[in-house]
Design a protein around this motif. Structure first.
Motif, PDB file in Angstrom:
ATOM      1  N   SER A 193      43.053  18.147  50.979  1.00  0.00           N
ATOM      2  CA  SER A 193      42.378  17.000  50.376  1.00  0.00           C
ATOM      3  C   SER A 193      41.086  16.664  51.110  1.00  0.00           C
ATOM      4  CB  SER A 193      43.312  15.792  50.385  1.00  0.00           C
ATOM      5  OG  SER A 193      42.669  14.639  49.909  1.00  0.00           O
ATOM      6  N   LYS A 194      41.088  16.785  52.419  1.00  0.00           N
ATOM      7  CA  LYS A 194      39.868  16.527  53.187  1.00  0.00           C
ATOM      8  C   LYS A 194      38.761  17.492  52.796  1.00  0.00           C
ATOM      9  CE  LYS A 194      38.242  16.092  57.969  1.00  0.00           C
ATOM     10  NZ  LYS A 194      38.638  16.184  59.406  1.00  0.00           N
ATOM     11  N   GLU A 195      39.105  18.761  52.600  1.00  0.00           N
ATOM     12  CA  GLU A 195      38.107  19.733  52.157  1.00  0.00           C
ATOM     13  C   GLU A 195      37.594  19.401  50.757  1.00  0.00           C
ATOM     14  OE1 GLU A 195      39.574  23.665  52.407  1.00  0.00           O
ATOM     15  OE2 GLU A 195      39.852  23.645  54.585  1.00  0.00           O
ATOM     16  N   LEU A 196      38.495  18.948  49.881  1.00  0.00           N
ATOM     17  CA  LEU A 196      38.085  18.592  48.523  1.00  0.00           C
ATOM     18  C   LEU A 196      37.141  17.405  48.523  1.00  0.00           C
ATOM     19  CD1 LEU A 196      38.238  18.722  45.460  1.00  0.00           C
ATOM     20  CD2 LEU A 196      40.428  17.521  45.573  1.00  0.00           C
ATOM     21  N   ILE A 197      37.444  16.389  49.316  1.00  0.00           N
ATOM     22  CA  ILE A 197      36.573  15.213  49.381  1.00  0.00           C
ATOM     23  C   ILE A 197      35.212  15.585  49.972  1.00  0.00           C
ATOM     24  CG2 ILE A 197      36.287  12.970  50.498  1.00  0.00           C
ATOM     25  CD1 ILE A 197      39.315  12.591  50.185  1.00  0.00           C
ATOM     26  N   ALA A 199      44.072  11.703  43.349  1.00  0.00           N
ATOM     27  CA  ALA A 199      43.500  10.409  42.959  1.00  0.00           C
ATOM     28  C   ALA A 199      42.340  10.027  43.866  1.00  0.00           C
ATOM     29  CB  ALA A 199      44.587   9.334  42.994  1.00  0.00           C
ATOM     30  N   SER A 200      42.477  10.280  45.164  1.00  0.00           N
ATOM     31  CA  SER A 200      41.386   9.961  46.095  1.00  0.00           C
ATOM     32  C   SER A 200      40.133  10.757  45.759  1.00  0.00           C
ATOM     33  CB  SER A 200      41.830  10.254  47.524  1.00  0.00           C
ATOM     34  OG  SER A 200      42.891   9.417  47.913  1.00  0.00           O
ATOM     35  N   ALA A 201      40.303  12.062  45.510  1.00  0.00           N
ATOM     36  CA  ALA A 201      39.145  12.908  45.219  1.00  0.00           C
ATOM     37  C   ALA A 201      38.512  12.555  43.879  1.00  0.00           C
ATOM     38  CB  ALA A 201      39.569  14.374  45.236  1.00  0.00           C
ATOM     39  N   SER A 203      38.604   9.717  42.294  1.00  0.00           N
ATOM     40  CA  SER A 203      37.961   8.398  42.365  1.00  0.00           C
ATOM     41  C   SER A 203      36.577   8.508  42.983  1.00  0.00           C
ATOM     42  CB  SER A 203      38.832   7.439  43.179  1.00  0.00           C
ATOM     43  OG  SER A 203      40.076   7.235  42.552  1.00  0.00           O
ATOM     44  N   ARG A 204      36.437   9.342  43.990  1.00  0.00           N
ATOM     45  CA  ARG A 204      35.115   9.554  44.577  1.00  0.00           C
ATOM     46  C   ARG A 204      34.200  10.294  43.609  1.00  0.00           C
ATOM     47  NH1 ARG A 204      38.679   9.170  48.717  1.00  0.00           N
ATOM     48  NH2 ARG A 204      37.932   8.423  50.741  1.00  0.00           N
ATOM     49  N   LEU A 205      34.760  11.262  42.907  1.00  0.00           N
ATOM     50  CA  LEU A 205      33.954  12.026  41.958  1.00  0.00           C
ATOM     51  C   LEU A 205      33.466  11.151  40.818  1.00  0.00           C
ATOM     52  CD1 LEU A 205      32.868  14.795  41.095  1.00  0.00           C
ATOM     53  CD2 LEU A 205      35.059  15.212  39.970  1.00  0.00           C
ATOM     54  N   ALA A 206      34.273  10.167  40.419  1.00  0.00           N
ATOM     55  CA  ALA A 206      33.911   9.320  39.276  1.00  0.00           C
ATOM     56  C   ALA A 206      32.692   8.453  39.552  1.00  0.00           C
ATOM     57  CB  ALA A 206      35.100   8.441  38.888  1.00  0.00           C
ATOM     58  N   ILE A 207      32.420   8.132  40.812  1.00  0.00           N
ATOM     59  CA  ILE A 207      31.291   7.258  41.126  1.00  0.00           C
ATOM     60  C   ILE A 207      30.065   8.045  41.559  1.00  0.00           C
ATOM     61  CG2 ILE A 207      32.786   5.324  41.727  1.00  0.00           C
ATOM     62  CD1 ILE A 207      32.433   6.013  44.641  1.00  0.00           C
ATOM     63  N   ARG A 208      30.126   9.363  41.454  1.00  0.00           N
ATOM     64  CA  ARG A 208      28.980  10.197  41.816  1.00  0.00           C
ATOM     65  C   ARG A 208      28.097  10.456  40.608  1.00  0.00           C
ATOM     66  NH1 ARG A 208      28.196  11.313  47.379  1.00  0.00           N
ATOM     67  NH2 ARG A 208      30.242  11.188  48.377  1.00  0.00           N
ATOM     68  N   GLN A 209      26.811  10.609  40.870  1.00  0.00           N
ATOM     69  CA  GLN A 209      25.892  11.010  39.818  1.00  0.00           C
ATOM     70  C   GLN A 209      26.140  12.473  39.449  1.00  0.00           C
ATOM     71  OE1 GLN A 209      23.845   9.389  38.032  1.00  0.00           O
ATOM     72  NE2 GLN A 209      23.194   7.534  39.095  1.00  0.00           N
ATOM     73  N   LYS A 210      26.101  12.753  38.179  1.00  0.00           N
ATOM     74  CA  LYS A 210      26.236  14.138  37.750  1.00  0.00           C
ATOM     75  C   LYS A 210      24.946  14.899  38.065  1.00  0.00           C
ATOM     76  CE  LYS A 210      27.216  13.676  33.437  1.00  0.00           C
ATOM     77  NZ  LYS A 210      27.623  14.041  32.059  1.00  0.00           N
ATOM     78  N   PRO A 211      25.044  16.092  38.655  1.00  0.00           N
ATOM     79  CA  PRO A 211      23.820  16.875  38.902  1.00  0.00           C
ATOM     80  C   PRO A 211      23.220  17.346  37.590  1.00  0.00           C
ATOM     81  CG  PRO A 211      25.765  18.175  39.385  1.00  0.00           C
ATOM     82  CD  PRO A 211      26.258  16.794  39.109  1.00  0.00           C
ATOM     83  N   SER A 212      21.928  17.292  37.504  1.00  0.00           N
ATOM     84  CA  SER A 212      21.253  17.755  36.293  1.00  0.00           C
ATOM     85  C   SER A 212      21.328  19.271  36.184  1.00  0.00           C
ATOM     86  CB  SER A 212      19.791  17.315  36.312  1.00  0.00           C
ATOM     87  OG  SER A 212      19.083  17.915  35.245  1.00  0.00           O
TER      88      SER A 212
END
Length: 459
Positions: free
Chosen positions: A177-181, A328-330, A332-341
């Motif tokens: 999970s740490k690597e995924l985050i 869920a942790s990963a 949740s962090r992904l959901a608040i990130r900007q999508k790369p163009s």
């Protein structure tokens, strides 16, 4: 060049020999330096401080011989313990986790400590002279060898503790999970040659995209393997030099078959000017997936652990629930990130590269689909999946992301209605489903989560 560096560095980091080899080389240098120091200060230490090795040449040889023999024996024991741990983890949690254990710096340092101490004592032992006319006892070197032996005992004790802890399922899941985050923070938004956030640049006109489909031509892959790394800077430079637009047909993590399209180039008439070997040099292929640019790789590792835990032979729903919590942790962090163009422009603002990227709905599908299918008749895992969707929904802002979560909630509850036989279990699942549906249907809510969950932006 960057793809070669990535390929060799990834192989080096995933090996057991690199750090032990470096430590062995340092031990050789230390042995020569300490013996040279002994030749310069031995007489001074004896006359000024009356300090010398009390056992003489015979005693020094015996001490160093015992240390060297014990160190190489312990190194073999450490290697055997490592292989046992690897075999147990591979059989219980999946062979893809073998890579994580091989990359464990602690194991490499411990193995290197014993090998380095062995080499140091062996080299110093060769310098001892017993003849009276040329007698030489490297007092400082022998004392340093004893110190290294004592330190090695402490390292061995720590290694035993480390192995016993690292083999626990929760520790393994937390490491993955740490690597995924970390990959989430590195790739969303993406860096170096991967464009600004999606909202900062308008997409190309529809006429251009239609013309691209009609007039572009493909460049095939010249090898087979999993796509591990793409040098987007090299592709951008190639597109500027040839004055073309390149669209990637594969993303890191995809399996590439030789002869299949790797990229498409517009205008198609200029494809002949681009050497196939140069175009392929921007892509690093390997026998297995890597985590450098592939965010789904760590997700699939957690999913594999959960699936094995849910298998009838293991039947460990607690480990599966732990994997879901870390997903869920990963997410949740992904959901608040900007999508790369997907659109990369040169310094003049002209479109040069169209690069595909994994999206939140795609990553969510990889995270939940197989677990949902396997856990249809498991009430505890099904309920935790619905609770996880509700937690992740609090951090989503894009309508398509909430729609993806709602789709998974629908599929999970349909499976629960067919697989759960107990009425009370189904009632609880329906309650969790309604809570998740309410959050997925409304605007994102980043208020503190219930049940001890916290906003991932503050972690």
């Amino acid at each position: 060049m960057k793809t070669l560096i990535f390929r060799y560095w990834d192989r080096t980091r995933s090996s057991l020999w690199f750090i032990p080899t470096l430590m062995a080389f340092v031990a050789v240098l230390l042995a020569f330096c300490s013996v040279a120091l002994d030749r310069a200060v031995t007489n001074w230490l004896w006359h000024a401080w009356d300090w010398t090795f009390t056992g003489g040449a015979e005693g020094a040889s015996a001490v160093l011989g015992v240390i060297a023999g014990s160190m190489i024996t312990i190194a073999g024991v450490v290697f055997s313990m490592t292989l046992v741990a690897l075999s147990l983890v591979t059989s219980q949690l999946g062979p893809r986790l073998l890579r994580n254990f091989l990359r464990d710096t602690t194991t490499q340092v411990v193995l290197g400590t014993f090998v380095a101490t062995f080499l140091y004592c062996l080299l110093v032992l060769l310098t001892i002279r017993r003849e009276e006319e040329v007698a030489f006892v490297p007092n400082v070197s022998v004392a340093l060898g004893v110190f290294l032996a004592v330190a090695s005992v402490g390292v061995l004790i720590y290694f035993i503790h480390h192995v016993s802890v690292s083999m626990q399922a929760n520790e393994i899941v937390a490491r993955v999970s740490k690597e995924l985050i970390a990959a989430t923070g590195r790739l969303f938004p993406e860096h170096i040659g991967q464009g600004a956030p999606e909202e900062s640049r308008a997409p190309p006109e529809a006429e251009f995209l239609d013309a691209f489909e009609r007039q572009s031509r493909s460049i095939p892959a010249n090898a087979d393997g999993y796509l591990q790394f793409i040098d987007t800077e090299a592709l951008l430079a190639l597109a500027v030099q040839e004055d073309v637009v390149i669209r990637l047909e594969r993303i890191p993590g995809h399996y590439v078959v030789a002869g299949c399209p790797l990229m498409r180039v517009w205008p198609g008439a200029r494809v002949a000017d681009i050497p196939v070997a140069r175009a392929n040099a921007a892509f690093a292929l390997g026998n297995q997936r890597a985590s450098g640019q592939d965010i789904e790789f760590a997700v699939t590792q957690l999913v594999e652990i959960a699936l094995r835990a849910l298998s009838p032979g293991v039947n460990d729903p607690f480990t599966a629930i732990t994997c879901i919590d870390h997903l869920a942790s990963a997410l949740s962090r992904l959901a608040i990130r900007q999508k790369p163009s997907p659109y990369r422009h040169d310094s003049q603002g002209r479109l040069r590269v169209i690069a595909l990227a994994a999206t939140f709905p795609e990553v969510t599908g990889v995270a939940f689909n197989q677990i949902r299918q396997q856990a249809r008749s498991n009430a505890a895992v099904t309920i935790r999946l619905l609770e996880t969707l509700a937690v992740v929904a609090r951090f989503t802002h894009r309508p398509e992301d909430r729609a993806a979560l709602l789709l998974h909630a629908d599929m999970i509850v349909r499976g629960a209605r067919e697989g759960l036989l107990e009425t009370e279990d189904l009632r609880v699942a329906e309650e969790r489903y309604r809570a998740a549906m309410q959050l997925c249907s409304g605007p994102g809510d980043v208020s503190p989560c219930p049940s001890g969950h916290t906003d991932p932006r503050h972690l």
